[in-house]
Design a protein around this motif. Structure first.
Motif, PDB file in Angstrom:
ATOM      1  N   PHE A  99       4.981  41.305 -29.101  1.00 52.10           N
ATOM      2  CA  PHE A  99       4.622  40.785 -27.781  1.00 52.10           C
ATOM      3  C   PHE A  99       5.614  39.704 -27.333  1.00 52.10           C
ATOM      4  CE2 PHE A  99      -0.032  42.108 -28.423  1.00 52.10           C
ATOM      5  CZ  PHE A  99       0.130  43.234 -27.642  1.00 52.10           C
ATOM      6  N   ASP A 100       5.980  38.819 -28.246  1.00 51.01           N
ATOM      7  CA  ASP A 100       6.958  37.777 -27.909  1.00 51.01           C
ATOM      8  C   ASP A 100       8.298  38.388 -27.511  1.00 51.01           C
ATOM      9  OD1 ASP A 100       5.204  35.681 -28.327  1.00 51.01           O
ATOM     10  OD2 ASP A 100       5.865  35.313 -30.390  1.00 51.01           O
ATOM     11  N   GLU A 101       8.740  39.377 -28.275  1.00 55.51           N
ATOM     12  CA  GLU A 101      10.009  40.042 -27.977  1.00 55.51           C
ATOM     13  C   GLU A 101       9.930  40.830 -26.676  1.00 55.51           C
ATOM     14  OE1 GLU A 101      10.701  42.317 -31.513  1.00 55.51           O
ATOM     15  OE2 GLU A 101      11.478  40.581 -32.620  1.00 55.51           O
ATOM     16  N   LEU A 102       8.780  41.438 -26.415  1.00 54.84           N
ATOM     17  CA  LEU A 102       8.602  42.237 -25.208  1.00 54.84           C
ATOM     18  C   LEU A 102       8.799  41.397 -23.952  1.00 54.84           C
ATOM     19  CD1 LEU A 102       7.851  44.924 -23.875  1.00 54.84           C
ATOM     20  CD2 LEU A 102       5.436  44.278 -24.137  1.00 54.84           C
ATOM     21  N   ILE A 103       8.325  40.182 -23.971  1.00 54.89           N
ATOM     22  CA  ILE A 103       8.492  39.298 -22.813  1.00 54.89           C
ATOM     23  C   ILE A 103       9.970  39.176 -22.458  1.00 54.89           C
ATOM     24  CG2 ILE A 103       8.264  36.910 -22.010  1.00 54.89           C
ATOM     25  CD1 ILE A 103       5.702  36.824 -23.858  1.00 54.89           C
ATOM     26  N   TYR A 104      10.797  38.920 -23.451  1.00 55.14           N
ATOM     27  CA  TYR A 104      12.219  38.717 -23.196  1.00 55.14           C
ATOM     28  C   TYR A 104      12.943  40.015 -22.881  1.00 55.14           C
ATOM     29  CZ  TYR A 104      11.231  33.975 -24.282  1.00 55.14           C
ATOM     30  OH  TYR A 104      10.683  32.721 -24.232  1.00 55.14           O
ATOM     31  N   GLU A 117       8.274  34.104 -16.502  1.00 52.51           N
ATOM     32  CA  GLU A 117       6.849  33.853 -16.298  1.00 52.51           C
ATOM     33  C   GLU A 117       6.111  35.131 -15.900  1.00 52.51           C
ATOM     34  OE1 GLU A 117       9.300  32.075 -14.817  1.00 52.51           O
ATOM     35  OE2 GLU A 117       9.146  30.176 -15.881  1.00 52.51           O
ATOM     36  N   ASN A 118       6.742  35.969 -15.080  1.00 52.96           N
ATOM     37  CA  ASN A 118       6.112  37.229 -14.671  1.00 52.96           C
ATOM     38  C   ASN A 118       6.011  38.199 -15.840  1.00 52.96           C
ATOM     39  OD1 ASN A 118       5.934  36.166 -12.131  1.00 52.96           O
ATOM     40  ND2 ASN A 118       7.644  37.306 -11.300  1.00 52.96           N
ATOM     41  N   ALA A 119       7.033  38.235 -16.680  1.00 48.63           N
ATOM     42  CA  ALA A 119       6.977  39.067 -17.884  1.00 48.63           C
ATOM     43  C   ALA A 119       5.881  38.568 -18.813  1.00 48.63           C
ATOM     44  CB  ALA A 119       8.335  39.066 -18.590  1.00 48.63           C
ATOM     45  N   GLN A 120       5.748  37.245 -18.914  1.00 47.95           N
ATOM     46  CA  GLN A 120       4.684  36.648 -19.735  1.00 47.95           C
ATOM     47  C   GLN A 120       3.312  37.058 -19.208  1.00 47.95           C
ATOM     48  OE1 GLN A 120       4.800  34.236 -22.530  1.00 47.95           O
ATOM     49  NE2 GLN A 120       2.705  35.031 -22.587  1.00 47.95           N
TER      50      GLN A 120
END
Length: 106
Positions: free
Chosen positions: A14-19, A31-34
């Motif tokens: 999940f952390d990697e997916l945001i980036y 922030e939108n990806a988060q």
């Protein structure tokens, strides 16, 4: 009371997916990806016990015995895999319909 536990690999994913979503320009702001990832996590936490689950296809059993799906938009469906014991859920895998493995659902 139900307990939902995420395997460490899933939390890292999940952390990697945001980036990845930000770097690949699916979202213009981190922030939108988060927020997008937060919606997936919130769905899991709030709906896993009530959303009808299905038995995972045999070729995807390594991801988890059962799965639910979350349709994040018209193009993307997330498949959340888990193990269940009584009222405890262990989230063991996640893929989306863009992955090669998702062909097992057709």
């Amino acid at each position: 009371m139900e307990k939902i536990i995420f395997k460490e690999e899933i939390l890292i994913y999940f952390d990697e997916l945001i980036y990845i979503l930000f770097l690949e320009e699916y979202f213009g702001y981190v922030e939108n990806a988060q927020q997008y990832v937060d919606k997936i996590v919130n769905f899991i936490i709030n709906d896993i016990s009530s959303f009808p689950s299905k038995k995972s296809p045999s070729k995807l059993q390594y991801l988890g015995s059962n799965y639910i799906f979350y349709k994040s938009n018209t193009r993307t469906t997330w498949y959340i895999f888990f193990e269940k014991r009584a009222t405890n859920f262990l989230i063991t895998g996640i893929i989306n319909n863009h992955c090669e493995e998702a062909k097992e659902f057709k």
